[in-house]
Design an enzyme around this catalytic site. Structure first.
Site, PDB file in Angstrom:
ATOM      1  N   ASP A   1       0.839  -1.200   0.000  1.00 11.76           N
ATOM      2  CA  ASP A   1       0.000   0.000   0.000  1.00 11.76           C
ATOM      3  C   ASP A   1       0.876   1.253   0.000  1.00 11.76           C
ATOM      4  O   ASP A   1       1.700   1.444   0.906  1.00 11.76           O
ATOM      5  CB  ASP A   1      -0.908   0.033   1.233  1.00 11.76           C
TER       6      ASP A   1
ATOM      7  N   HIS B   1     -20.295  -5.390   9.793  1.00 14.68           N
ATOM      8  CA  HIS B   1     -19.623  -4.296  10.502  1.00 14.68           C
ATOM      9  C   HIS B   1     -19.883  -2.989   9.778  1.00 14.68           C
ATOM     10  O   HIS B   1     -19.800  -2.894   8.547  1.00 14.68           O
ATOM     11  CB  HIS B   1     -18.127  -4.553  10.665  1.00 14.68           C
TER      12      HIS B   1
ATOM     13  N   HIS C   1      -0.718  -0.779  -4.555  1.00 15.21           N
ATOM     14  CA  HIS C   1      -2.056  -0.204  -4.498  1.00 15.21           C
ATOM     15  C   HIS C   1      -1.927   1.188  -3.894  1.00 15.21           C
ATOM     16  O   HIS C   1      -1.292   1.351  -2.846  1.00 15.21           O
ATOM     17  CB  HIS C   1      -2.999  -1.061  -3.657  1.00 15.21           C
TER      18      HIS C   1
ATOM     19  N   GLY D   1     -11.079  -2.755   8.622  1.00 15.32           N
ATOM     20  CA  GLY D   1     -12.071  -3.791   8.338  1.00 15.32           C
ATOM     21  C   GLY D   1     -11.480  -5.188   8.431  1.00 15.32           C
ATOM     22  O   GLY D   1     -12.109  -6.114   8.951  1.00 15.32           O
ATOM     23  N   ASP D   2     -10.249  -5.356   7.938  1.00 14.53           N
ATOM     24  CA  ASP D   2      -9.588  -6.657   8.006  1.00 14.53           C
ATOM     25  C   ASP D   2      -9.256  -7.025   9.451  1.00 14.53           C
ATOM     26  O   ASP D   2      -9.326  -8.192   9.843  1.00 14.53           O
ATOM     27  CB  ASP D   2      -8.310  -6.644   7.165  1.00 14.53           C
TER      28      ASP D   2
ATOM     29  N   GLU E   1     -14.104 -13.024   3.426  1.00 12.75           N
ATOM     30  CA  GLU E   1     -14.122 -11.589   3.667  1.00 12.75           C
ATOM     31  C   GLU E   1     -14.542 -10.915   2.363  1.00 12.75           C
ATOM     32  O   GLU E   1     -13.742 -10.732   1.444  1.00 12.75           O
ATOM     33  CB  GLU E   1     -12.759 -11.103   4.142  1.00 12.75           C
TER      34      GLU E   1
END
Length: 454
Positions: free
Chosen positions: A33, A341, A175, A438-439, A265
């Site tokens: 990232d 979530h 990314h 989130g992960d 996921e």
């Protein structure tokens, strides 16, 4: 018992039991990232240079992929306007070159697999086996110390080694992450909450490239695992999804034969055909995780357009609409656990019952708050530092709605033979970063639940 007391109790339980969890198989996406913290004046200048009117058109409706700078900036503004995350594949080489020249503020581990591997293996000390599409030197260096392994085949025999011991120098999969804080203003838009837009500029993860080691030795790799998490399918399209989905189907059959619970996921995909294919496979998963955008996109596929509309209408998200959506999906697919979530609260619908389900959600919420507060979590004891973060006050209305509709007590209710578990989250006002939260939530809740199972 207050929510703070439940939080404290849940943390102690998970910390005391997480050592019981054996190997976790993580597949398929890992990348690097490149994180850029957006500056409003810089962003406005770049948008005007490209053409404000055309960019604003794409801020209303996301394109399916990025083939122009108008798409890139339209996608960024789409996320800012809504305070919601989005990720699109960057197809254009010239846009990739532009993003590279625009630069970044820091490089981090990326991809759901990479982030979960560093959390589970590097923080919780749970052994993990990770699929890394391209093991460059930079990618390997981003893995934490700990029981994190990748498969390596030598003389036809499988070995599990730490990524830094793989001794490969493959391509960098970059990314680009464009982050913005709550209240970020650009043109006439103000971000209602912190989030990010992601431009995926690599050719391996979007096509769900699977390494030869995984193709040839998957059954042996699975034998070293007790749990599995599948992710990274979000960039598939109607043109390229068939082969990866068939490979996934074969992997699921092996995992199912070995009675290994598998969590999917889910991440938003613009392609309806891909969503339909994933819904067809959901019955082979033990568990699946969604946010409101992702759950709404699945409701559209199964013909529940009105529920999909409700999921995207209210803030906070209507918990009754979420519960209705989860019930529809569980009944249609047979998946045993659905984890939802959103900003402010989590829900889980399970075909089995017990306080440990709620407690695992509480641990996950604490881990997410710790990551938001600290930027990075170095040990499981760092997680408890989030206890001082206040519980979300707006979740009281959510809890009241669930109590009125389902008779919920202490975050647990019986709904049509399923257990519905609820927790209010802890909100960090100025998070250091939103990437990977989130992960963190999904992997902590899934693995934490199995640490606590009676």
């Amino acid at each position: 018992m207050s929510w703070d007391a439940l939080y404290s109790s849940a943390f102690d339980k998970v910390r005391g039991n997480i050592g019981k969890v054996g190997g976790v198989l993580l597949a398929y996406n890992t990348n690097i990232d490149a994180v850029k913290y957006l500056d409003s004046k810089d962003l406005e200048r770049r948008v005007r240079n490209v053409g404000e009117d055309e960019v604003l058109r794409y801020s209303d409706e996301l394109p399916e992929k990025i083939t122009s700078l108008e798409h890139l900036f339209g996608g960024i503004l789409w996320s800012v306007r809504r305070g919601k995350a989005a990720e699109l594949f960057v197809e254009s080489c010239s846009v990739r070159f532009y993003m590279k020249r625009w630069g970044w503020d820091e490089l981090r581990m990326g991809g759901q697999v990479g982030i979960m591997a560093n959390l589970l293996g590097g923080v919780y000390n749970v052994p993990v086996i990770a699929h890394v599409p391209q093991l460059s030197r930079l990618q390997a260096e981003l893995f934490k110390d700990g029981p994190i392994y990748v498969p390596k085949v030598e003389n036809g025999k499988l070995r599990l080694v730490h990524p830094r011991d793989f001794a490969g120098d493959e391509e960098n999969c970059i990314h680009y992450i464009y982050e913005f804080p709550r209240g970020f203003r650009v043109f006439d838009f103000e971000a209602p909450r912190e989030n990010r837009f992601i431009g995926s500029a690599d050719d391996y993860n979007p096509n769900v490239y699977i390494r030869p080691e995984f193709h040839e030795h998957f059954e042996e790799i699975a034998s070293e695992s007790e749990l599995a998490v599948i992710s990274g399918l979000q960039a598939l399209t109607g043109e390229n999804y068939r082969e990866p989905v068939e490979t996934l189907r074969g992997h699921l059959e092996i995992l199912n034969d070995k009675d290994i619970p598998v969590h999917l996921e889910f991440a938003f995909t613009t392609d309806r055909t891909v969503r339909e294919a994933l819904v067809d496979l959901l019955g082979k998963f033990w568990s699946v995780g969604f946010n409101e955008v992702e759950l709404a996109s699945i409701m559209e596929v199964v013909g529940e357009d009105e529920i999909a509309r409700k999921l995207l209408t209210h803030d906070p998200v209507d918990p009754v609409a979420v519960t209705e959506a989860m019930l529809k999906l569980a009944e249609k697919t047979g998946v045993r656990r659905i984890h939802f979530h959103t900003y402010g609260y989590y829900l889980a619908l399970t075909a089995y019952k017990g306080e440990f389900i709620r407690d695992a959600l509480l641990f996950a919420a604490l881990a997410a708050a710790a990551k938001a507060k600290l930027g990075d979590v170095h040990s499981i004891d760092d997680v408890v530092k989030a206890m001082e973060v206040p519980v979300n006050e707006r979740a009281k209305a959510v809890e009241a709605a669930l109590e009125e509709r389902y008779g919920m007590e202490k975050g647990i209710a019986d709904v049509d033979g399923y257990q519905l578990s609820f927790v209010p989250t802890k909100i960090v006002e100025r998070p250091k970063s939103t990437v990977g939260i989130g992960d963190t939530i999904s992997s902590s809740a899934f693995v934490g639940e199995f640490a606590l199972r009676p």
